[in-house]
Design a protein around this motif. Structure first.
Motif, PDB file in Angstrom:
ATOM      1  N   ARG A 101       0.997  -1.257  -0.082  1.00  0.00           N
ATOM      2  CA  ARG A 101       0.079   0.050   0.029  1.00  0.00           C
ATOM      3  C   ARG A 101       0.926   1.166   0.144  1.00  0.00           C
ATOM      4  NH1 ARG A 101      -2.151  -3.049   4.039  1.00  0.00           N
ATOM      5  NH2 ARG A 101      -1.230  -1.807   5.510  1.00  0.00           N
ATOM      6  N   GLU A 102       0.545   2.213  -0.854  1.00  0.00           N
ATOM      7  CA  GLU A 102       1.308   3.465  -0.872  1.00  0.00           C
ATOM      8  C   GLU A 102       0.946   4.361   0.308  1.00  0.00           C
ATOM      9  OE1 GLU A 102       0.516   5.523  -4.291  1.00  0.00           O
ATOM     10  OE2 GLU A 102       0.995   3.953  -5.650  1.00  0.00           O
ATOM     11  N   ARG A 103       2.053   4.952   0.781  1.00  0.00           N
ATOM     12  CA  ARG A 103       2.153   5.650   1.935  1.00  0.00           C
ATOM     13  C   ARG A 103       1.583   7.073   1.698  1.00  0.00           C
ATOM     14  NH1 ARG A 103       7.016   6.760   6.333  1.00  0.00           N
ATOM     15  NH2 ARG A 103       5.514   7.654   7.923  1.00  0.00           N
ATOM     16  N   ARG A 104       0.606   7.594   2.475  1.00  0.00           N
ATOM     17  CA  ARG A 104       0.226   9.034   2.129  1.00  0.00           C
ATOM     18  C   ARG A 104       0.907   9.897   3.210  1.00  0.00           C
ATOM     19  NH1 ARG A 104      -6.148   8.324   2.424  1.00  0.00           N
ATOM     20  NH2 ARG A 104      -5.688   7.315   4.488  1.00  0.00           N
ATOM     21  N   PHE A 105       1.576  10.725   2.688  1.00  0.00           N
ATOM     22  CA  PHE A 105       2.266  11.632   3.748  1.00  0.00           C
ATOM     23  C   PHE A 105       1.476  12.848   4.024  1.00  0.00           C
ATOM     24  CE2 PHE A 105       5.426   9.221   1.300  1.00  0.00           C
ATOM     25  CZ  PHE A 105       6.386   8.996   2.579  1.00  0.00           C
ATOM     26  N   ARG A 106       0.888  13.353   3.077  1.00  0.00           N
ATOM     27  CA  ARG A 106       0.121  14.816   3.439  1.00  0.00           C
ATOM     28  C   ARG A 106      -1.192  14.477   4.173  1.00  0.00           C
ATOM     29  NH1 ARG A 106      -2.010  19.193  -1.156  1.00  0.00           N
ATOM     30  NH2 ARG A 106      -2.481  20.921   0.276  1.00  0.00           N
ATOM     31  N   TYR A 107      -1.872  13.476   3.899  1.00  0.00           N
ATOM     32  CA  TYR A 107      -3.058  13.044   4.893  1.00  0.00           C
ATOM     33  C   TYR A 107      -2.905  11.711   5.087  1.00  0.00           C
ATOM     34  CZ  TYR A 107      -4.977  17.376   2.816  1.00  0.00           C
ATOM     35  OH  TYR A 107      -4.916  18.813   2.343  1.00  0.00           O
ATOM     36  N   PRO A 108      -1.992  11.195   6.294  1.00  0.00           N
ATOM     37  CA  PRO A 108      -1.691  10.052   6.448  1.00  0.00           C
ATOM     38  C   PRO A 108      -3.141   9.293   7.002  1.00  0.00           C
ATOM     39  CG  PRO A 108      -0.665  11.315   8.118  1.00  0.00           C
ATOM     40  CD  PRO A 108      -1.175  12.173   6.817  1.00  0.00           C
TER      41      PRO A 108
END
Length: 270
Positions: free
Chosen positions: A23-30
């Protein structure tokens, strides 16, 4: 070895983890930190073994919510995780000469489907009640090679050739991958000469019981292994009755159960 069957042992997890999609990690809205895959898999196995509904999954055991487990099961099945895991396990058995390619055995089993859905139909063996069929092919020792889900009104013989086609190319030995047994055993439900000819055309010797013949032909000496494998499959309570309207979710449970049975066969190799 864990006392609880739904707790994933390290040996099995080492095989499964590389197969799971990342799963791709979301940095802006984790957002909320996702439940670890291993804990979710334990929750899926808990439902498979206990046969409970997703919403009744005990949260105190750390599995996450039932909907989380349902989504991961759906996504992993779409990604082909259980198919690839099954291939890995079969290759291990084949490398250790623990697959009996001298024969394969086919059979089917009916399960009720009270909620209906895709791949269901009126069963002629259950007073027309809605159900599904599990069609299974095993090697000579009862190891699952392939499984197919259909409606309860499908004739067994219609799935004979699809089952043979569903056997994956099994690696683990020198040379080309193996996917064709020497002979095929089945009961009277598969007694059609046209299918015998098609099995022979594939280079496989058919040993199919004929209708009207007396019992005691000796074929049961070889066919009992598939009945034992069905007993193992239906030892998973979630597979005794199909509660899923979606065929892919029930099929995911079915394939996962076949992987677990195959993994049990690999334990004796250690």
């Amino acid at each position: 070895m864990s006392a609880e069957p739904w707790v994933v042992p390290d040996e099995l997890w080492e095989r499964i983890e590389p197969l799971l999609p990342r799963r791709e990690r979301r940095f802006r809205y984790p957002g909320r930190k996702p439940v670890p895959d291993r804990q979710v898999l334990c929750g899926i196995l808990y439902v498979l073994y206990q046969g409970i509904q997703w919403e009744y999954l005990p949260k105190q055991l750390g599995f996450g919510s039932g909907m989380t487990c349902w989504r991961r099961l759906r996504d992993w099945n779409e990604a082909g995780v259980w198919d690839r895991l099954h291939h890995v396990l079969l290759a291990e058995l084949n490398a250790a000469c623990r697959l009996d390619w001298s024969r394969c055995v086919v059979d089917s089993s009916h399960v009720r489907a009270p909620k209906r859905g895709h791949q269901t139909g009126p069963s002629p063996v259950d007073r027309g009640r809605t159900g599904s069929k599990h069609h299974l092919i095993t090697d000579g020792r009862g190891t699952p090679l392939a499984v197919i889900l259909t409606g309860g009104n499908r004739n067994d013989v219609t799935q004979l050739l699809p089952l043979l086609d569903a056997i994956p190319p099994v690696r683990g030995r020198v040379g080309r991958p193996r996917r064709k047994p020497q002979s095929l055993f089945s009961d009277r439900g598969y007694d059609h000469d046209i299918y015998r000819d098609q099995v022979r055309a594939r280079g496989i010797v058919p040993a199919i019981a004929r209708r009207g013949t007396r019992h005691g032909t000796g074929l049961g000496t070889y066919r009992w292994v598939v009945e034992r494998t069905f007993a193992w499959l239906h030892g998973f309570r979630r597979l005794r009755t199909r509660w899923e309207r979606r065929a892919d979710i029930h099929e995911a449970f079915l394939k996962l159960a076949c992987c677990i049975i195959t993994e049990r066969q690999t334990r004796s190799l250690c």
